[in-house]
Scaffold this motif. Sequence first.
Motif, PDB file in Angstrom:
ATOM      1  N   LYS A  57       0.836  -1.224  -0.119  1.00 21.63           N
ATOM      2  CA  LYS A  57       0.110  -0.140   0.049  1.00 21.63           C
ATOM      3  C   LYS A  57       0.859   1.281   0.017  1.00 21.63           C
ATOM      4  O   LYS A  57       0.602   2.133  -0.798  1.00 21.63           O
ATOM      5  N   LEU A  58       2.024   1.139   0.746  1.00 22.93           N
ATOM      6  CA  LEU A  58       2.908   2.451   0.855  1.00 22.93           C
ATOM      7  C   LEU A  58       3.458   2.594  -0.491  1.00 22.93           C
ATOM      8  O   LEU A  58       3.737   3.860  -1.022  1.00 22.93           O
ATOM      9  N   GLN A  59       3.646   1.603  -1.256  1.00 22.10           N
ATOM     10  CA  GLN A  59       4.392   1.586  -2.403  1.00 22.10           C
ATOM     11  C   GLN A  59       3.279   2.288  -3.480  1.00 22.10           C
ATOM     12  O   GLN A  59       3.741   3.038  -4.310  1.00 22.10           O
ATOM     13  N   ARG A  60       2.574   1.904  -3.378  1.00 14.27           N
ATOM     14  CA  ARG A  60       1.295   2.212  -4.139  1.00 14.27           C
ATOM     15  C   ARG A  60       0.952   3.869  -4.206  1.00 14.27           C
ATOM     16  O   ARG A  60       0.902   4.501  -4.944  1.00 14.27           O
ATOM     17  N   LEU A  61       1.021   4.111  -2.814  1.00 12.73           N
ATOM     18  CA  LEU A  61       0.909   5.816  -2.398  1.00 12.73           C
ATOM     19  C   LEU A  61       2.151   6.356  -2.750  1.00 12.73           C
ATOM     20  O   LEU A  61       2.052   7.579  -3.433  1.00 12.73           O
ATOM     21  N   THR A  62       3.179   5.865  -2.768  1.00 10.37           N
ATOM     22  CA  THR A  62       4.296   6.561  -3.136  1.00 10.37           C
ATOM     23  C   THR A  62       4.328   6.729  -4.706  1.00 10.37           C
ATOM     24  O   THR A  62       4.876   7.796  -5.092  1.00 10.37           O
ATOM     25  N   GLU A  63       4.105   5.807  -5.589  1.00 12.90           N
ATOM     26  CA  GLU A  63       4.012   5.914  -6.860  1.00 12.90           C
ATOM     27  C   GLU A  63       3.097   7.073  -7.097  1.00 12.90           C
ATOM     28  O   GLU A  63       3.084   7.673  -8.284  1.00 12.90           O
ATOM     29  N   GLN A 107       4.399  10.414  -6.762  1.00 13.52           N
ATOM     30  CA  GLN A 107       5.485  10.417  -7.678  1.00 13.52           C
ATOM     31  C   GLN A 107       4.557  10.894  -9.081  1.00 13.52           C
ATOM     32  O   GLN A 107       5.393  11.607  -9.983  1.00 13.52           O
ATOM     33  N   ASN A 108       3.509  10.470  -9.599  1.00 14.39           N
ATOM     34  CA  ASN A 108       2.922  10.327 -10.604  1.00 14.39           C
ATOM     35  C   ASN A 108       2.274  11.839 -10.583  1.00 14.39           C
ATOM     36  O   ASN A 108       1.892  12.152 -11.794  1.00 14.39           O
ATOM     37  N   ARG A 109       1.961  12.611  -9.857  1.00 13.60           N
ATOM     38  CA  ARG A 109       1.241  13.624  -9.666  1.00 13.60           C
ATOM     39  C   ARG A 109       1.983  14.921  -9.993  1.00 13.60           C
ATOM     40  O   ARG A 109       2.924  15.186 -10.079  1.00 13.60           O
TER      41      ARG A 109
END
Length: 84
Positions: A73-79, A82-84
Motif C-alpha cells: 500500500k505504501l509503495q502504491r501511495l508513493t507511486e 510521484q505520478n502527480r
Amino acid sequence: MFSKELAELDKNTVQLMIDEMQDELDEKNDILAEMKIQISEKDNAISEIRTKLSEKDNAISEKDHLIDELTQKLQRLTEELQNR
C-alpha cells in the motif's frame, strides 16, 4: 541330622537371597514408576511449549502478512504521489 540342618540352612539362605532380590526389584520398580511420571510431566510441558510456539509462529505470520500488505500500500501511495 547334620545333613537335614545343612539342607534347612541352605534353604533359608536361598529364601533370604530371593527376598533381598525381590526387595531390590520392588525398589527399582518404584524408581522406574517415578521416572515415568517425571517423563510424562516433561512431555506435557514440552507439548505446552510447542503449542505456545505454534501460536507465536501464527501471530508472526499474520504480522508478516500485514507488513507485506502495508508495504504494498505504501509503495502504491508513493507511486501515486510521484505520478502527480
